[in-house]
Scaffold this motif. Structure first.
Motif, PDB file in Angstrom:
ATOM      1  N   GLN A 150       0.832  -1.199   0.000  1.00 12.94           N
ATOM      2  CA  GLN A 150       0.000   0.000   0.000  1.00 12.94           C
ATOM      3  C   GLN A 150       0.871   1.256   0.000  1.00 12.94           C
ATOM      4  O   GLN A 150       0.452   2.316  -0.447  1.00 12.94           O
ATOM      5  N   HIS A 151       2.088   1.102   0.513  1.00 12.31           N
ATOM      6  CA  HIS A 151       3.046   2.217   0.573  1.00 12.31           C
ATOM      7  C   HIS A 151       4.382   1.724   0.006  1.00 12.31           C
ATOM      8  O   HIS A 151       5.321   1.447   0.768  1.00 12.31           O
ATOM      9  N   GLN A 169       9.317  -2.725   3.081  1.00 10.40           N
ATOM     10  CA  GLN A 169       8.297  -3.757   3.204  1.00 10.40           C
ATOM     11  C   GLN A 169       8.821  -4.860   4.120  1.00 10.40           C
ATOM     12  O   GLN A 169       9.881  -5.438   3.866  1.00 10.40           O
ATOM     13  N   GLU A 197       6.254  -0.805   6.138  1.00  6.96           N
ATOM     14  CA  GLU A 197       4.909  -1.368   6.035  1.00  6.96           C
ATOM     15  C   GLU A 197       4.995  -2.858   6.365  1.00  6.96           C
ATOM     16  O   GLU A 197       5.666  -3.608   5.662  1.00  6.96           O
ATOM     17  N   HIS A 254       3.770  -6.765   6.814  1.00  5.81           N
ATOM     18  CA  HIS A 254       2.864  -7.764   6.239  1.00  5.81           C
ATOM     19  C   HIS A 254       2.968  -9.023   7.083  1.00  5.81           C
ATOM     20  O   HIS A 254       4.063  -9.535   7.306  1.00  5.81           O
TER      21      HIS A 254
END
Length: 232
Positions: A16-17, A22, A46, A48
């Motif tokens: 999303q960013h 990540q 971000e 996950h």
């Protein structure tokens, strides 16, 4: 906007960013090393969350990033030379984020290598030994009639805790007076040993008061309190 479509993992866990680091992880002792470090440094990221219940770590998407199917793993869209950098192995991630942020790894060469040696101490000793102890004490291994494997790991875990106790008798933190990536690597495992594995009594954690005090000081850090829950 940064394009991370070349990384197959982003098809399963879309970014999303994509301009942020990540993080693919779970709140395990190895996983929280990365999330705590990211929280401590303030680097934008971000998270996950993977699921072991559905074998996410064995999925082709995750294996495309880490062929060793272990968490955590990261993609830094702004890696060396401005190019995206995929990276796995928690120790390597800690070193990379320390160098990227300029924090938690001393600039003095002697102190720097002191921190790195204690990072390796965790990776080569504490992680494997505490993990095996957890298996034989809490998980499937606890049903083994032969307790010699469990006792072997209990003995070695006590020895490792004794090494830490001795080091903390001389220094505020593991590698010296400064908080470093060595602490970020080691104390989640001690915390997990006593908490999640419920093996404090088994290893005689009361015999290591400096270790328990250091874990309490570690957990009191706001970034640690946050990172221990990420990905939530």
């Amino acid at each position: 906007m940064t394009d991370l479509s070349a990384f197959g993992i982003t098809a399963k866990w879309p970014a999303q960013h994509p301009d942020r680091i990540q993080l693919y992880s779970l709140p395990t002792p190895n996983g929280v090393k990365a999330s705590i470090m990211l929280e401590e440094t303030g680097l934008p990221y971000e998270p996950h969350k993977l699921s072991f219940d559905t074998d996410d770590q064995l999925s082709p998407a995750f294996l495309s990033l880490n062929p060793n199917n272990k968490i955590p793993a990261i993609i830094d869209p702004n890696g060396p030379g401005g190019k995206p950098l995929p990276l796995f192995e928690s120790g390597a991630i800690l070193l990379y984020l320390a160098e990227k942020s300029g924090r938690f790894l001393p600039s003095d060469p002697a102190q720097r290598y002191a921190a790195i040696q204690w990072l390796m101490f965790q990776m080569g000793g504490i992680g494997p030994m505490f993990g095996q102890l957890g298996f034989f004490h809490k998980f499937a291994g606890k049903d083994y009639e032969d307790k010699r494997p469990r006792d072997r790991y209990v003995k070695e875990s006590k020895r490792l805790l004794g090494v830490l106790e001795g080091q903390l008798a001389k220094h505020r933190w593991v590698a010296g007076e400064e908080y470093t990536i060595a602490d970020i690597a080691i104390f989640p495992w001690v915390n997990n040993l006593v908490g999640f594995y419920d093996a404090g009594e088994l290893v005689g954690i009361q015999d290591f008061p400096r270790v328990t005090a250091a874990v309490e000081a570690f957990r009191a850090r706001p970034a640690v309190a946050a990172g221990l829950k990420i990905p939530g």
